[in-house]
Design an enzyme around this catalytic site. Structure first.
Site, PDB file in Angstrom:
ATOM      1  N   SER A 187     -99.545  37.059 -50.051  1.00 12.52           N
ATOM      2  CA  SER A 187    -100.752  37.876 -49.950  1.00 12.52           C
ATOM      3  C   SER A 187    -100.524  39.366 -49.871  1.00 12.52           C
ATOM      4  O   SER A 187    -101.468  40.140 -49.983  1.00 12.52           O
ATOM      5  CB  SER A 187    -101.590  37.418 -48.749  1.00 12.52           C
ATOM      6  OG  SER A 187    -102.136  36.145 -48.993  1.00 12.52           O
ATOM      7  N   SER A 242    -104.167  37.599 -50.701  1.00 13.35           N
ATOM      8  CA  SER A 242    -105.464  37.792 -50.090  1.00 13.35           C
ATOM      9  C   SER A 242    -105.764  39.238 -49.706  1.00 13.35           C
ATOM     10  O   SER A 242    -106.899  39.580 -49.367  1.00 13.35           O
ATOM     11  CB  SER A 242    -105.588  36.900 -48.853  1.00 13.35           C
ATOM     12  OG  SER A 242    -104.645  37.276 -47.855  1.00 13.35           O
ATOM     13  N   LYS A 286    -106.226  45.461 -43.079  1.00 12.03           N
ATOM     14  CA  LYS A 286    -106.787  44.184 -43.533  1.00 12.03           C
ATOM     15  C   LYS A 286    -107.633  43.577 -42.417  1.00 12.03           C
ATOM     16  O   LYS A 286    -107.222  43.567 -41.258  1.00 12.03           O
ATOM     17  CB  LYS A 286    -105.638  43.244 -43.915  1.00 12.03           C
ATOM     18  CG  LYS A 286    -106.076  41.936 -44.574  1.00 12.03           C
ATOM     19  CD  LYS A 286    -104.840  41.143 -45.002  1.00 12.03           C
ATOM     20  CE  LYS A 286    -105.203  39.869 -45.758  1.00 12.03           C
ATOM     21  NZ  LYS A 286    -103.991  39.148 -46.234  1.00 12.03           N
TER      22      LYS A 286
END
Length: 443
Positions: A175, A151, A75
């Protein structure tokens, strides 16, 4: 955790090269259109990925690592030496490259993992739906017209589309679990203190946690062992029969859409049929969780971004900026009061948990909505998607999500959770619940 490395099978009698396996994974990325790949990765350097695989093949120590040869997408809020950490924001695109790997990335590579590109996300990780106006919003793996969840949106797609074995994500309010559940994957949010946050771009230092997304919860458990530096218990796997499970009815099972309600009812029936004791739990404290999170997370996010709010007016995602600016309206003492209430909620949850092996609820109360629907009704749907997983974060609990949908249906997730420190118990229970929750029916 033995058995996760794809480079050694049959107790080492069969051995494979990381470079060959990684080259095949790269070819799958190359087969994507530029538009699709650009919505999944903020940066994908195939040469860098291959160098990492070749270096692993030359390192006999790392080749014996517990996750040797697994490809792990990163990420874009975790530092990687030589890469720019942008948190999927144009504002941070001109930062200097990181000088060292984030602690989580360093632990993965030391254990034999191969970093496999930097994945897109909601800007600054401050959204549960996965929209991003800078890189584009990747569609859901089951229906491209629907949201991926956030996210860790690009990370979820990297695994769901078979590009990477695992995605490294963060979970401040859901997330990891939201995009995992929305894309038919497993995910794990640990107790916050279990994995160091060094080298991770912050959203809320009181809530941020680091966890994996994978196709099954067993893989998540093995990767969590690496990330946390803990040795999993040597005890045999848990049996479902005889477990006492709390079915949380306050907030977490309210307003479920038709499919989520039906899938959850099927899971409850399957568990009951297998001698799991299910006890409905009312926990009024949960009704305050959303307000507590809003104040603490919003206040901390505002401090993180305080010195560039003017710039974000021009180049930021207006939806994210609006959430950051909410803290400007909090009254004096509101954050302190929220922290007092959070501590009380955590203590009450620990007391409640003493009578149960774990708790369950739907991970998200709705199936993944259409991208267009979320763009038109962002505030309501973002809050609804975050509601269940963020409640566990308020309690500083640990939580796994596993798929509970039937083949051919839109993905839904079952959340198995407990108090802080119960990580290995929750992972073990999530694994034994898999056959009852649809893990064998992933479409």
């Amino acid at each position: 955790m033995p058995g996760l490395s794809p480079l050694s099978r049959l107790s080492g009698r069969l051995s494979f090269r990381a470079a060959e396996r990684t080259a095949a994974a790269i070819s799958r990325v190359e087969a994507l259109s530029d538009e699709t790949a650009g919505k999944i990765f903020t940066r994908f350097d195939a040469a860098r990925v291959m160098r990492a695989a070749e270096a692993l093949d030359r390192d006999p120590t790392r080749r014996q690592g517990p996750i040797a040869g697994l490809t792990v997408s990163i990420k874009d809020l975790f530092d990687e030496a030589g890469e720019i950490t942008t948190a999927a924001s144009i504002y941070l695109a001109d930062r200097a490259p990181a000088e060292a790997d984030a602690a989580a990335v360093a632990r993965l590579t030391a254990a034999g993992a191969i970093p496999f590109g930097r994945t897109t996300m909601s800007e600054f990780a401050y959204s549960g739906v996965g929209l991003n106006p800078h890189f584009g919003t990747p569609g859901n793996s089951h229906d491209p017209s629907r949201i991926p969840g956030g996210s860790t949106s690009g990370g979820a797609l990297s695994v769901a589309l078979g590009l990477a074995d695992v995605a490294l994500g963060s979970d401040t309010g859901g997330s990891v679990r939201i995009p995992a559940a929305f894309n038919g994957l497993a995910g794990f949010k640990p107790t916050q203190m279990k994995v160091p946050l060094d080298g991770a771009f912050p959203l809320s230092q009181s809530y941020d946690s680091v966890g994996p997304l994978a196709r099954d919860i067993r893989t998540c458990a093995g990767v969590h062992a690496v990330l946390s530096g803990e040795i999993p218990p040597a005890s045999p796997g848990r049996a479902a029969s005889g477990l006492r499970i709390g079915v949380v009815r306050t907030v977490l099972t309210e307003g479920l859409d038709e499919q989520v309600a039906a899938d959850f009812a099927s899971v409850l029936q399957a568990l009951a049929d297998n001698d799991v004791e299910l006890v409905d739990v009312e926990f009024p404290t949960l009704a305050k969780a959303g307000a507590i999170n809003r104040v603490i997370v919003g206040s901390e996010a505002h401090r993180v971004h305080a010195d560039h709010l003017d710039a974000l007016e021009t180049v930021g995602d207006p939806r994210v900026l609006r959430r950051i600016m909410t803290a400007a309206g909090f009254s004096s003492g509101e954050e302190e009061q929220a922290r007092v209430e959070r501590s009380a909620a955590q203590a009450a949850f620990v007391g409640l948990a003493a009578d149960f092996d774990a708790f369950i609820a739907p991970t998200i109360p709705i199936v993944p909505p259409l991208i267009a629907e979320v763009e038109a009704d962002y505030d309501r749907l973002n809050a609804l998607v975050l509601r269940n997983p963020s409640t566990v974060n308020c309690l500083d609990g640990c939580a796994a999500t596993i798929p509970m949908h039937a083949a051919g249906s839109l993905p839904t997730g079952l959340m198995v959770f407990g108090p802080g420190g119960a990580d290995w118990d929750i992972l073990a229970i999530a694994q034994c619940f898999g056959p009852f929750a649809g893990c064998r029916r992933i479409s």
